[in-house]
Design an enzyme around this catalytic site. Structure first.
Site, PDB file in Angstrom:
ATOM      1  N   ASP A   1       7.019   0.520-121.027  1.00 43.93           N
ATOM      2  CA  ASP A   1       6.621   1.175-122.279  1.00 43.93           C
ATOM      3  C   ASP A   1       5.119   0.963-122.463  1.00 43.93           C
ATOM      4  OD1 ASP A   1       6.290  -1.414-123.098  1.00 43.93           O
ATOM      5  OD2 ASP A   1       7.878  -1.382-124.611  1.00 43.93           O
ATOM      6  N   SER A   2       4.545   1.560-123.502  1.00 43.09           N
ATOM      7  CA  SER A   2       3.091   1.537-123.644  1.00 43.09           C
ATOM      8  C   SER A   2       2.589   0.332-124.425  1.00 43.09           C
ATOM      9  CB  SER A   2       2.647   2.794-124.382  1.00 43.09           C
ATOM     10  OG  SER A   2       3.208   2.772-125.696  1.00 43.09           O
ATOM     11  N   GLY A   3       3.502  -0.364-125.096  1.00 40.55           N
ATOM     12  CA  GLY A   3       3.087  -1.460-125.970  1.00 40.55           C
ATOM     13  C   GLY A   3       2.954  -1.021-127.417  1.00 40.55           C
ATOM     14  N   GLY A   4       2.988   0.271-127.631  1.00 39.03           N
ATOM     15  CA  GLY A   4       2.801   0.793-128.991  1.00 39.03           C
ATOM     16  C   GLY A   4       3.851   0.283-129.958  1.00 39.03           C
ATOM     17  N   PHE A   5       5.103   0.299-129.537  1.00 33.57           N
ATOM     18  CA  PHE A   5       6.183  -0.098-130.441  1.00 33.57           C
ATOM     19  C   PHE A   5       5.982  -1.531-130.928  1.00 33.57           C
ATOM     20  CE2 PHE A   5      10.368  -1.809-131.440  1.00 33.57           C
ATOM     21  CZ  PHE A   5      10.786  -0.878-132.374  1.00 33.57           C
TER      22      PHE A   5
ATOM     23  N   ASP B   1       1.701   5.679-128.235  1.00 33.99           N
ATOM     24  CA  ASP B   1       1.962   6.559-129.377  1.00 33.99           C
ATOM     25  C   ASP B   1       1.912   5.742-130.655  1.00 33.99           C
ATOM     26  OD1 ASP B   1       4.216   5.045-128.814  1.00 33.99           O
ATOM     27  OD2 ASP B   1       5.611   6.540-129.595  1.00 33.99           O
TER      28      ASP B   1
ATOM     29  N   GLN C   1       6.900  12.703-131.434  1.00 36.00           N
ATOM     30  CA  GLN C   1       7.017  12.005-132.721  1.00 36.00           C
ATOM     31  C   GLN C   1       7.312  13.032-133.820  1.00 36.00           C
ATOM     32  OE1 GLN C   1       7.296   8.951-133.502  1.00 36.00           O
ATOM     33  NE2 GLN C   1       6.567   7.796-131.722  1.00 36.00           N
TER      34      GLN C   1
ATOM     35  N   GLY D   1      10.354   7.110-132.146  1.00 30.82           N
ATOM     36  CA  GLY D   1      10.466   7.072-133.602  1.00 30.82           C
ATOM     37  C   GLY D   1      11.867   7.281-134.135  1.00 30.82           C
TER      38      GLY D   1
ATOM     39  N   ASP E   1      17.104   3.222-123.046  1.00 29.45           N
ATOM     40  CA  ASP E   1      16.925   1.783-122.861  1.00 29.45           C
ATOM     41  C   ASP E   1      17.436   1.126-124.122  1.00 29.45           C
ATOM     42  OD1 ASP E   1      14.334   2.589-124.420  1.00 29.45           O
ATOM     43  OD2 ASP E   1      14.483   0.414-124.625  1.00 29.45           O
TER      44      ASP E   1
ATOM     45  N   CYS F   1      37.891  -3.248-115.602  1.00 32.95           N
ATOM     46  CA  CYS F   1      36.523  -3.536-115.138  1.00 32.95           C
ATOM     47  C   CYS F   1      36.569  -4.456-113.924  1.00 32.95           C
ATOM     48  CB  CYS F   1      35.735  -4.173-116.276  1.00 32.95           C
ATOM     49  SG  CYS F   1      34.051  -4.619-115.835  1.00 32.95           S
TER      50      CYS F   1
ATOM     51  N   CYS G   1      33.723  -6.154-112.872  1.00 32.23           N
ATOM     52  CA  CYS G   1      32.505  -6.977-112.875  1.00 32.23           C
ATOM     53  C   CYS G   1      32.869  -8.438-112.613  1.00 32.23           C
ATOM     54  CB  CYS G   1      31.742  -6.825-114.186  1.00 32.23           C
ATOM     55  SG  CYS G   1      32.340  -7.864-115.523  1.00 32.23           S
TER      56      CYS G   1
ATOM     57  N   CYS H   1      34.943 -10.148-115.352  1.00 32.28           N
ATOM     58  CA  CYS H   1      36.341  -9.714-115.433  1.00 32.28           C
ATOM     59  C   CYS H   1      37.120 -10.137-114.195  1.00 32.28           C
ATOM     60  CB  CYS H   1      36.398  -8.198-115.602  1.00 32.28           C
ATOM     61  SG  CYS H   1      35.693  -7.670-117.174  1.00 32.28           S
TER      62      CYS H   1
ATOM     63  N   HIS I   1      29.022  -8.116-117.930  1.00 37.68           N
ATOM     64  CA  HIS I   1      30.099  -7.188-118.276  1.00 37.68           C
ATOM     65  C   HIS I   1      29.587  -6.015-119.114  1.00 37.68           C
ATOM     66  CE1 HIS I   1      33.849  -5.425-119.482  1.00 37.68           C
ATOM     67  NE2 HIS I   1      33.333  -5.394-120.705  1.00 37.68           N
TER      68      HIS I   1
HETATM   69 ZN    ZN Z   1      33.765  -6.628-116.828  1.00 39.27          ZN
END
Ligand code: ZN
Length: 644
Positions: A60-64, A114, A156, A183, A233, A271, A273, A276, A302
């Site tokens: 990311d740009s760091g703006g947030f 932004d 935005q 935003g 994300d 699942c 994973c 599990c 998980h």
């Molecule tokens: Zn799992």
């Protein structure tokens, strides 16, 4: 994209990430700029070598982060200046320095800087932020130069459809490799989020990836995919795992719940994973309850597997052109919680109610002491501090009751005390205890006889207190029971007699034995206004005409004091009690005030000056001609006469 803020997804290894299905990670430019700093990435060959991750990375740009730190940054056209939380150095984050840092980090996808504002921002503010974001977008493209790293623009416009559309149309004409929706997930409702996601994607080119930043729950993601978003994300998989919450094919599970204590089932039978595959719900429940790192680690694996599985399912359905039925099915699945172990909301316990009698109930004050409250008026007897303490301070000590009982040389006539407003007998019992203390201190010595006259029209407060002596230790005595049963009680020595005058004080007091002391403790003028008028006080003064008497009351109100003055009392300031800074003492005769053992506290000319400016100067109920007389009675009161 799992969020790897500090070039690490919290508690995960690159192997656990890959096994969970992670293919691309997100890293935060802001944090990596401050630590380890771009030099480390330049020297060590970028973030991939640094963390040994061979998949793609988006930065990311760091703006947030910058805009989440209001107060500790300055912002203008150039960029944002802020102080490092690591070493206090001042940094400038501009479109150019952000791109430079992202180049040093060596991510595969860079984001433009932004200006983030709340999704709820007004049109003017949102438009200004959008325009600035557009200017910064051009500068970011220029700063990219020949770099092979992809660069995404960010739409935005908060929750304003015209701005969102304008922003999408502006950015799609610039040579970006993808476009993001910024935003959102910053203060709007889910419905608004879905709506504005749709508003934006409608105007985005179909051939570029669309990325919805910082969103969201599995349901949010499903809804956004439905509206044409490709990339997400979110820290939710890791954040909820830390709290013991997981998403499963059977719904959301809260592993802290003790229903899983003995469960030998896997977390999610559907699942595969590591969590599990290898462990039972009972073990994971135990890890979560013990705040063990392994619990967080396994549950994150998980949750990431679940998110990646969800995206895989959605991708496949799109490719097979079965997205809509898939969307419908997933939507109901994602709303579920553990159906085998449903959360049963406990029935609201019946609220505890203190004992009541008639119009009265026991009331526990914030200080933890009990008193009696009149239900209809809401008024609490001795509302501000411990009732016995207040009774002692305000009535027993101020009136020097003990000294008067001991001073048999002055008079052998009974000392008459009026207890106006018996209530739960707090003041009466304080008088009685004082008498008993004096007897104990003087051995068999003689005390002045004491006659206590309690006035009360409603005995329910005393009945309530006497029936619940557990709440009211002061009534643990034979006397209150005798008062309730017979209307009088006499101490075994014969030295004290307590009698009840049952009925309306105003109609009964004139025939009572004239008092030396009046403990004036009825309900306030709001509840019982007739007891606080100048006329009533004048009649009380009349009843005391045969001797010098003193009246003690908890009120320090100007209206009460002028009523007493107007009636002819000499009025002084009494001690404060609890949060009250003052109370009132009134003397029937000037010599009574002069004989009072403490510094005379009669209200002086300063009080008179304040009274002239007071809003409660004269009772509002008085007719005009009576107001003049009332005022003159105060002005000409001997209490305020200048010494001759
Ligand atoms: Zn799992």
């Amino acid at each position: 994209m799992p969020v790897g803020t500090q070039a690490t997804v919290k508690g995960q290894t690159i192997h656990s990430l890959k096994s969970a299905g992670s293919r691309v990670l997100l890293a935060n430019t802001f944090h990596l700029l401050l630590r380890p700093g771009p030099e480390v990435f330049r020297k060590l060959g970028g973030i991939h070598r640094f963390m040994n991750w061979d998949g793609p990375v988006l930065t990311d740009s760091g703006g947030f982060q910058i805009f989440s730190l209001p107060g500790s940054r300055r912002m203008n056209e150039e960029g944002a200046t802020f102080q490092s939380y690591v070493d206090g150095d001042v940094h400038l984050l501009s479109p150019e320095t952000s791109i430079d840092t992202q180049k040093a980090i060596g991510s595969d996808i860079m984001m433009v800087l932004d200006q983030c504002i709340a999704a709820t921002a007004g049109h003017t503010e949102a438009e200004a932020a959008m325009e600035l974001t557009h200017r910064w977008a051009r500068r970011s493209l220029a700063a990219r130069g020949e770099s092979p790293q992809a660069l995404f623009g960010i739409v935005q416009g908060a929750c304003h459809p015209d701005l969102r559309r304008k922003s999408a149309e502006f950015l799609r004409d610039l040579p970006f490799d993808g476009l993001a929706i910024g935003g959102l997930a910053v203060g709007e409702t889910p419905a608004q989020r879905y709506e504005f996601t749709g508003v934006v994607t409608e105007h985005l080119p179909k051939n570029l990836p669309r990325y919805l930043m910082g969103v969201g729950t599995p349901l949010d993601i499903l809804e956004a995919v439905h509206r044409g978003v490709d990339m997400f994300d979110c820290i939710i998989p890791s954040q909820l795992a830390q709290r013991g919450t997981v998403f499963t094919s059977q719904g959301k599970l809260h592993l802290r719940r003790s229903v899983y204590k003995f469960s030998e089932e896997p977390l999610d039978a559907a699942c595969t994973c590591q969590a599990c595959r290898d462990h039972t719900r009972a073990y994971l429940h135990h890890l979560v309850k013990s705040d063990e790192l392994l619990g967080w680690h396994l549950l994150t694996i998980h949750n990431l597997s679940f998110y990646h599985g969800l995206m895989r399912t959605l991708r496949e359905s799109i490719l097979q052109d079965t997205f809509l039925p898939c969307y419908e099915r997933m939507r109901s699945e994602l709303l579920r919680t553990d159906q085998e172990n449903p959360i049963v909301k406990p029935k609201p316990a019946r609220p505890f109610r203190y004992p009541r009698l008639g119009d009265y109930e026991i009331h526990q004050g914030p200080g933890g002491f009990n008193s009696v409250r009149q239900i209809s008026s809401g008024e609490v007897m001795h509302s501000v501090n411990q009732p016995e303490e207040e009774a002692n301070r305000l009535y027993i000590e101020q009136s020097f009751l003990a000294a008067r009982l001991a001073a048999t040389d002055l008079s052998t006539d009974p000392l008459v005390v009026w207890d106006v407003g018996l209530g739960a007998a707090t003041n009466a019992m304080a008088v009685l205890r004082c008498f008993e203390r004096c007897r104990a201190e003087r051995g068999d010595g003689v005390l002045r006889p004491l006659r206590l006259v309690s006035f009360e029209c409603d005995l329910d407060p005393l009945r309530l207190a006497a029936g619940k002596a557990g709440y009211f230790p002061h009534v643990r005595h034979a006397a209150p029971q005798a008062i309730l049963a017979n209307g009088h009680w006499t101490h075994s020595s014969g030295g004290m007699r307590w009698e009840l005058v049952h009925g309306d004080f105003l109609t009964r007091f004139a025939t009572a034995q004239p008092p030396d002391l009046i403990f004036y403790d009825p309900f306030s003028s709001k509840t019982d206004s007739a007891l606080w008028t100048a006329e009533t006080f004048a009649r009380i003064l009349q009843a005391c005409s045969s001797k010098s008497a003193e009246l003690y009351t908890y009120s320090a109100a100007t209206a009460v004091r002028v009523a007493l003055l107007s009636a002819g009392f000499f009025v002084g300031e009494g001690v404060g009690t609890g949060p009250k800074t003052a109370t009132t003492i009134a003397f029937t005769r000037a010599e009574g005030a002069r004989a009072y053992p403490r510094t005379p506290r009669l209200l002086g000319r300063e009080w008179l000056t304040r009274w002239r400016r007071s809003s409660s100067k004269i009772p509002t109920c008085l007719p005009a001609e009576a107001r003049v007389q009332f005022e003159q009675r105060i002005e000409n009161h001997p209490q305020f006469a200048r010494p001759s």
